[in-house]
Each structure stands twice: as C-alpha cells, then as structure tokens.
Design a protein around this motif. Structure first.
Motif, short mmCIF file in Angstrom:
data_model
loop_
_atom_site.label_atom_id
_atom_site.label_comp_id
_atom_site.label_asym_id
_atom_site.label_seq_id
_atom_site.Cartn_x
_atom_site.Cartn_y
_atom_site.Cartn_z
N GLU A 123 0.84 -1.20 0.00
CA GLU A 123 0.00 0.00 0.00
C GLU A 123 0.87 1.25 0.00
O GLU A 123 0.58 2.23 -0.71
N GLN A 124 1.94 1.22 0.78
CA GLN A 124 2.88 2.35 0.80
C GLN A 124 3.49 2.56 -0.59
O GLN A 124 3.64 3.70 -1.05
N LEU A 125 3.82 1.46 -1.25
CA LEU A 125 4.41 1.54 -2.59
C LEU A 125 3.46 2.24 -3.56
O LEU A 125 3.86 3.09 -4.36
N GLY A 126 2.17 1.87 -3.51
CA GLY A 126 1.19 2.51 -4.38
C GLY A 126 1.09 4.00 -4.11
O GLY A 126 0.97 4.81 -5.04
N ALA A 127 1.16 4.38 -2.84
CA ALA A 127 1.08 5.79 -2.48
C ALA A 127 2.31 6.56 -2.97
O ALA A 127 2.20 7.69 -3.46
N ILE A 128 3.47 5.95 -2.85
CA ILE A 128 4.71 6.60 -3.31
C ILE A 128 4.65 6.81 -4.82
O ILE A 128 5.00 7.89 -5.33
N ALA A 129 4.21 5.80 -5.55
CA ALA A 129 4.14 5.91 -7.01
C ALA A 129 3.16 6.99 -7.42
O ALA A 129 3.43 7.79 -8.32
N SER A 130 2.00 7.01 -6.78
CA SER A 130 1.01 8.03 -7.11
C SER A 130 1.54 9.43 -6.87
O SER A 130 1.37 10.33 -7.69
N HIS B 125 -2.58 -6.80 -4.58
CA HIS B 125 -2.91 -5.88 -5.67
C HIS B 125 -3.99 -4.89 -5.28
O HIS B 125 -4.02 -3.77 -5.78
N PHE B 126 -4.88 -5.28 -4.37
CA PHE B 126 -5.88 -4.33 -3.88
C PHE B 126 -5.25 -3.31 -2.94
O PHE B 126 -5.59 -2.12 -2.98
N TYR B 127 -4.31 -3.76 -2.11
CA TYR B 127 -3.61 -2.81 -1.23
C TYR B 127 -2.82 -1.79 -2.06
O TYR B 127 -2.75 -0.61 -1.70
N TRP B 128 -2.21 -2.24 -3.15
CA TRP B 128 -1.52 -1.32 -4.06
C TRP B 128 -2.49 -0.25 -4.56
O TRP B 128 -2.18 0.94 -4.57
N LEU B 129 -3.69 -0.67 -4.97
CA LEU B 129 -4.69 0.28 -5.44
C LEU B 129 -5.09 1.26 -4.33
O LEU B 129 -5.22 2.46 -4.59
N LEU B 130 -5.28 0.74 -3.13
CA LEU B 130 -5.63 1.62 -2.01
C LEU B 130 -4.57 2.70 -1.82
O LEU B 130 -4.90 3.88 -1.63
N GLY B 131 -3.31 2.30 -1.86
CA GLY B 131 -2.24 3.28 -1.70
C GLY B 131 -2.27 4.33 -2.79
O GLY B 131 -2.16 5.54 -2.51
N ALA B 132 -2.44 3.90 -4.02
CA ALA B 132 -2.46 4.83 -5.14
C ALA B 132 -3.66 5.77 -5.08
O ALA B 132 -3.58 6.93 -5.48
N MET B 133 -4.79 5.27 -4.56
CA MET B 133 -6.01 6.06 -4.48
C MET B 133 -6.12 6.87 -3.19
O MET B 133 -7.18 7.39 -2.86
#
Length: 270
Positions: free
Chosen positions: A152-159, A234-242
């Motif tokens: 989830e942190q990774l998704g947030a960093i990328a976003s 993959h859902f946690y990744w989405l949560l981070g990005a969103m």
C-alpha cells in the motif's frame, strides 16, 4: 487528482487464449469494457502492479522504453502463446525508482532486452488496449517479501511521484486462488468451492459499496479462508495509489478461471 481511473483485474491468460470458453469469454468482455472506461478517463500513463511479476531482493520497475517478445504462460502453455509489444514511460518509471529509494525501499530499474514480462501485464495491455507509445505503462514488480502494508505504501509513493500526470492505475491479480487439480469440462468451469464463491462475492459487494474500513477488517480472514492471490496485495496497491479512498466500485465481470475467482472491478475515484 493524479489517479483518474483505477481497476482490479485477474492476471490469467485464459480470457485471451480461449475466449471461446463461456466463462473466460465473459472475463474477456469485462476487460474490454474496463479498457473503454480507462481510455475515457484520458490518462497520460497507466501505472501497473502485477502479482505475477515476482521480485525478491529489491523493488523493481521496468525502465526499458519498449519490451517485445513472445510469451508462453508456465501453467497454460497448451493453449498457445502471447505476443507483446509494450511501451514504458522510462522517465516516469525512474521517478518511482528514485521516490522509493528516498523512502527507504531498496529499488532499481530493469532495462534488458527480452526481459520476461509477466502474463498478467501482457494480458491486460492486450485486452484493455494500452501500453502503446501514445499510452505507455509504468510497471512495478511484486516483491514477495513486501507485506500488504508495504505494498500500500508503494502505491502511495508511485502516485505521489506522478502527481503532475493523469494516471490510470491497475492492480493485477485474482480473488480466491484454489484451482482444479484434475481435468474438467471447460464449459462447466466454476468456482472451486461454495465457500470461496461466497467470500469473493462478499468482498466484491463491499467494494461496490465503498466500505473501505469493512474491507480492511475482513481481508485477514478472507486471506486465510479463501487464499486470494498474494493475500490480495494488488488491492492494497490500489488503495495506496487512491489515497485509501474511493466512493464505490463497479464489477464489470466475475467468473471462474479453472476454479479460481476472477473479477474486473472499476473504482470510482472522482
């Protein structure tokens, strides 16, 4: 907002290789509908995380401008091959590499001719219609040692790294991950167990209602009892990005993939 559309989808090649099988054809049609919705959101790039691209030592990102080749899935090789021609935005990928390293996540880019792109990414780019020079991808690996929280942190960093861009974000991976271990009549494919089916539908209903806290609360039990693909990282990744926020979701399709569960879900991020 950086993220203009977001989707969860399965990584199985079956909808591409055998769309003549009714449930797999339904998944293919759902991916086509999701691809149209993605295009309508007018992104500059597509930010992709696939559970099927495994990394162990470091967090990896594709930094090669164009990846081409022919892929044969390790599980479904008897159904044929997948040709791919995928364009990446190297500058944006490097931003993600730099941002992850700055956050203390050991990260590096991957720029090799004939590097093995994973099945899920190939299927998604092919059936949803992105990964071209005009709509490139930024692809992150699934580090097997990263927890759900780290993902989830990774998704947030990328976003955050792409905050000046319009980005669609994809989390590629399945739901319940138990498959038949014997030959079946493909036209009679179904979710392996009634319990798995009920779990999948419960989670999808919560996604549709936008009840994020309820989803977070049941995911540990869901992971234990239905064994979703990679614990639904993959859902946690989405949560981070969103930014851990979405209003509701639309399930474009839910169907079996040789006993496992596959769904195409579009999240309302507006």
């Amino acid at each position: 907002m950086t993220i203009v559309s977001a989707f969860l989808l399965p990584g199985s090649p079956l909808p591409q290789l055998r769309p003549d099988i009714t449930p797999w054809g339904r998944i293919r049609e759902g991916l086509s509908r999701a691809g149209k919705a993605l295009a309508e959101s007018k992104p500059d790039c597509v930010l992709v995380y696939s559970t099927q691209w495994f990394a162990v030592l470091d967090q990896l990102w594709i930094t090669r401008a164009r990846s081409t080749g022919v892929h044969v899935d390790e599980n479904w090789h008897e159904f044929g091959e997948q040709a791919f021609d995928i364009h990446s935005d190297c500058a944006l990928a490097q931003r993600c590499v730099d941002a992850c390293n700055a956050a203390g996540i050991k990260t590096r880019g991957v720029d090799y001719d004939q590097f093995p792109i994973d099945t899920g990414t190939i299927t998604a780019t092919t059936l949803m219609g992105f990964g071209s020079a005009s709509l490139p991808v930024v692809i992150a690996a699934n580090n097997l040692y990263h927890s759900a929280e780290q993902t989830e942190q990774l998704g947030a960093i990328a976003s955050a790294a792409l905050q000046d861009k319009r980005a669609a974000v994809l989390g590629i991976g399945g739901l319940s991950n138990s498959a038949f271990r014997e030959n079946i009549d493909l036209e009679k494919d179904h979710i392996l167990s009634e319990a798995d089916d009920k779990w999948n539908q419960r989670v999808l209903a919560l996604m549709e209602s936008g009840d994020i806290e309820a989803i977070r609360a049941i995911l540990p039990q869901y992971s234990t009892e239905a064994r979703p693909d990679m614990g639904l990282k993959h859902f946690y990744w989405l949560l981070g990005a969103m930014n851990a926020s979405f209003k509701k979701a639309t399930v474009h399709e839910y169907a079996p993939l040789y006993g496992s569960g596959g769904a195409i879900v579009q999240f309302d991020v507006q």
